[in-house]
Design a protein around this motif. Structure first.
Motif, short mmCIF file in Angstrom:
data_model
loop_
_atom_site.label_atom_id
_atom_site.label_comp_id
_atom_site.label_asym_id
_atom_site.label_seq_id
_atom_site.Cartn_x
_atom_site.Cartn_y
_atom_site.Cartn_z
N UNK A 1 2.50 1.84 -3.38
CA UNK A 1 1.61 2.38 -4.40
C UNK A 1 1.38 3.87 -4.20
N UNK A 2 1.52 4.32 -2.96
CA UNK A 2 1.37 5.76 -2.73
C UNK A 2 2.64 6.52 -3.10
N UNK B 1 -0.84 12.51 -6.52
CA UNK B 1 -0.52 11.80 -5.28
C UNK B 1 0.90 12.15 -4.79
N UNK C 1 -8.30 5.85 -17.50
CA UNK C 1 -9.00 6.89 -16.75
C UNK C 1 -10.31 6.31 -16.24
N UNK C 2 -10.80 6.84 -15.12
CA UNK C 2 -12.08 6.38 -14.58
C UNK C 2 -13.19 6.97 -15.43
N UNK D 1 -3.25 12.62 -12.95
CA UNK D 1 -3.86 11.83 -11.88
C UNK D 1 -2.78 11.17 -11.01
N UNK E 1 -16.36 7.01 -15.39
CA UNK E 1 -17.57 7.61 -14.83
C UNK E 1 -17.28 8.92 -14.11
N UNK F 1 -6.83 11.59 2.12
CA UNK F 1 -7.81 12.27 2.98
C UNK F 1 -7.65 13.80 2.96
N UNK G 1 0.83 -1.19 0.00
CA UNK G 1 0.00 0.00 0.00
C UNK G 1 0.87 1.26 0.00
N UNK H 1 -9.56 10.47 -1.39
CA UNK H 1 -9.91 9.21 -0.75
C UNK H 1 -8.73 8.47 -0.13
N UNK H 2 -7.55 8.66 -0.69
CA UNK H 2 -6.39 7.94 -0.16
C UNK H 2 -5.62 8.80 0.83
N UNK I 1 -9.62 12.22 -7.10
CA UNK I 1 -10.16 11.06 -6.38
C UNK I 1 -9.11 10.41 -5.47
N UNK I 2 -7.86 10.39 -5.93
CA UNK I 2 -6.79 9.81 -5.11
C UNK I 2 -6.50 10.65 -3.88
#
Lengths: 242, 237
Positions: free
Chosen positions: A76-77, A153, A88-89, A149, A91, A107, A73, A104-105, A100-101
């Motif tokens: 990956x960060x 991060x 790409x997402x 994207x 939706x 915070x 984990x 949600x990851x 989104x990263x």
């Protein structure tokens, strides 16, 4: 920064990586080339644990990526990844893809995440596309959003898995320009690509893989002018004279 | 002598005329309060079963796509068991069978039966939806540090839902129609009420015709609503 030591990887009875070792220093740009099926994408994907390994060890800074779920984990960060198919997402609009990263990851607050995202979209040359959905973008634009994207991060390393292979020829340069900019900024990068011009111009070191092993590695000048191995020479002549 | 053939024709004509004249839809007005109660019961049972069945479907799909062999097996057994036995038997089993151990009201038993039943089909629909999302989406989400649960919740399910929606609507409509079976355990739904009215009034044609129309309105209304929802979700395509 990154250290692969005696890494083995199999798909069933097929050995994809055979005792591969590689070190990447902070701020270094390493370009990995080789024929398809040589294991170069797999090599890249073991660094952030998208592929498991059967033997050896992968280190990022001072921790072993595959040792635990927690390390995986963390890895990956610390690493950003850019894929051949952009991924790409679908939706989410461009801005949400980038935020989104962080939200949600890491915070982060939406406000802070959007500030970062907007700056990055300017950096990749797409500030006007914030509200657009991926399906409305060209391949080159999608890939630049994908880079933004990953950068959102604040990764210490960027991994590129054939980032221009799925692009129409006229869009390749816009993506390569963004990557060159990153390299100039001192980002540590591992790039799997068939773009020899990019390797020549940007790489600190070129790594040639064939049949699951690293056959040779050298600075680009040396690599392209005096390749040591016969197989490297054959590959280069095929790819440069096509 | 009277011509035989022509009188026969007249008699047949008379009979039809008689039947049409005898149709009397006023019976529906008379029993409207009872029919409405039945309708509300059918709606109530359907909505509760749709919600509970969807939750079970999501759970079932997560089981069936899980890495754990145990969870996958549980999911498989659930789906196969439900899909290969008749709903009527499931209703009878839950009400009378489980009723030996648990004191279930007809209403609770029917919601349970319908939820278990539709949950198994919803499991398969959701599983197919999850499978249809390209694995690159998952990899990209993992690569920015998301946990498996975040990947499922933020990336996979929201995208799968769009592809799931049409077959899911079909399943919900099936559920509304299948809910008529719970009348066998004396739940006072639309079908049960209709049966009683027919018993009292003998107006079988009028009552069953009207009840069919009510089911049609419920089912068709739902499919129109889902179509609207699909259009709204299509904005990112």
């Amino acid at each position: 920064m990154i250290k692969l030591k005696n890494v083995y990887k199999n798909y069933g009875s097929l050995e994809v990586l055979k005792n591969v070792s590689l070190t990447v220093a902070q701020g270094e740009v390493v370009v990995v080339i080789g024929p398809s099926g040589s294991g170069k994408s797999t090599l890249l994907r073991t660094i952030n644990g998208l592929e498991t390994i059967e033997g050896g060890d992968v280190w990022i800074n001072d921790f072993s990526v595959h040792a635990s779920e927690e390390n995986l984990h963390k890895a990956r960060q610390l690493t950003g990844m850019v894929f051949q198919q952009f991924n790409l997402f679908n939706h989410k609009n461009v801005l949400d893809n980038v935020t989104i990263g962080p939200i949600n990851v890491q915070k982060k607050s939406r406000l802070e995440a959007e500030e970062i995202a907007k700056a990055l979209l300017v950096k990749v040359g797409l500030p006007e596309k914030e509200q657009v959905y991926p399906s409305k973008l060209s391949g080159g634009q999608q890939q630049r959003v994908a880079i933004a994207r990953a950068l959102a991060m604040h990764p210490e390393v960027m991994l590129f898995d054939e980032p221009t292979s799925a692009l129409d020829p006229e869009m390749i340069s816009e993506v390569l320009e963004v990557m060159k900019g990153l390299a100039r900024d001192g980002m540590t990068m591992v790039v799997v690509t068939h773009e020899m011009g990019f390797a020549h111009e940007v790489a600190d070191r070129v790594v040639f893989m064939d049949d699951g092993i690293i056959l040779e590695e050298a600075p680009p000048e040396e690599f392209f002018s005096q390749p040591k191995h016969e197989r490297t020479r054959m590959f280069l002549s095929r790819i440069l004279n096509h | 002598m009277v011509e035989y053939g022509s009188s026969q024709e007249i008699r047949v004509y008379d009979w039809r005329l008689l039947a049409v004249q005898q149709l009397d839809f006023s019976v529906l007005i008379e029993y409207l309060p009872a029919i409405m109660n039945g309708l509300f019961m059918t709606i109530k049972i359907s909505i509760m079963s749709i919600i509970l069945g969807s939750i079970m479907g999501v759970g079932g799909a997560l089981c069936r796509t899980s890495k754990s062999l145990l969870l996958r097996s549980i999911g498989n057994i659930y789906v196969e068991w439900i899909r290969n036995t008749p709903l009527l038997i499931q209703i009878l089993f839950i009400y009378f069978g489980l009723g030996v151990f648990l004191n279930l009201s007809p209403m609770v038993a029917s919601v349970l039966a319908l939820s278990f039943f539709s949950g198994a089909y919803i499991t398969e629909i959701i599983r197919a939806g999850i499978r249809s999302i390209h694995r690159g989406q998952r990899e990209a989400a993992l690569s920015i540090g998301m946990t498996e649960w975040q990947v499922m919740r933020l990336i996979i399910l929201p995208q799968a839902i769009k592809r799931i929606l049409p077959p899911l609507a079909g399943q919900f409509i099936t559920l509304i129609k299948d809910s008529s079976l719970v009348s066998v355990i004396a739940v006072t739904d639309l079908t049960y009420v209709a049966k009683n009215i027919v018993t009292i009034t003998f107006r079988a044609f009028e009552v069953w015709f009207a009840i069919a129309a009510f089911y049609f309105i419920l089912s068709f209304g739902l499919s129109l609503a889902v179509r609207k929802l699909e259009e709204r979700l299509a904005e990112s395509d």
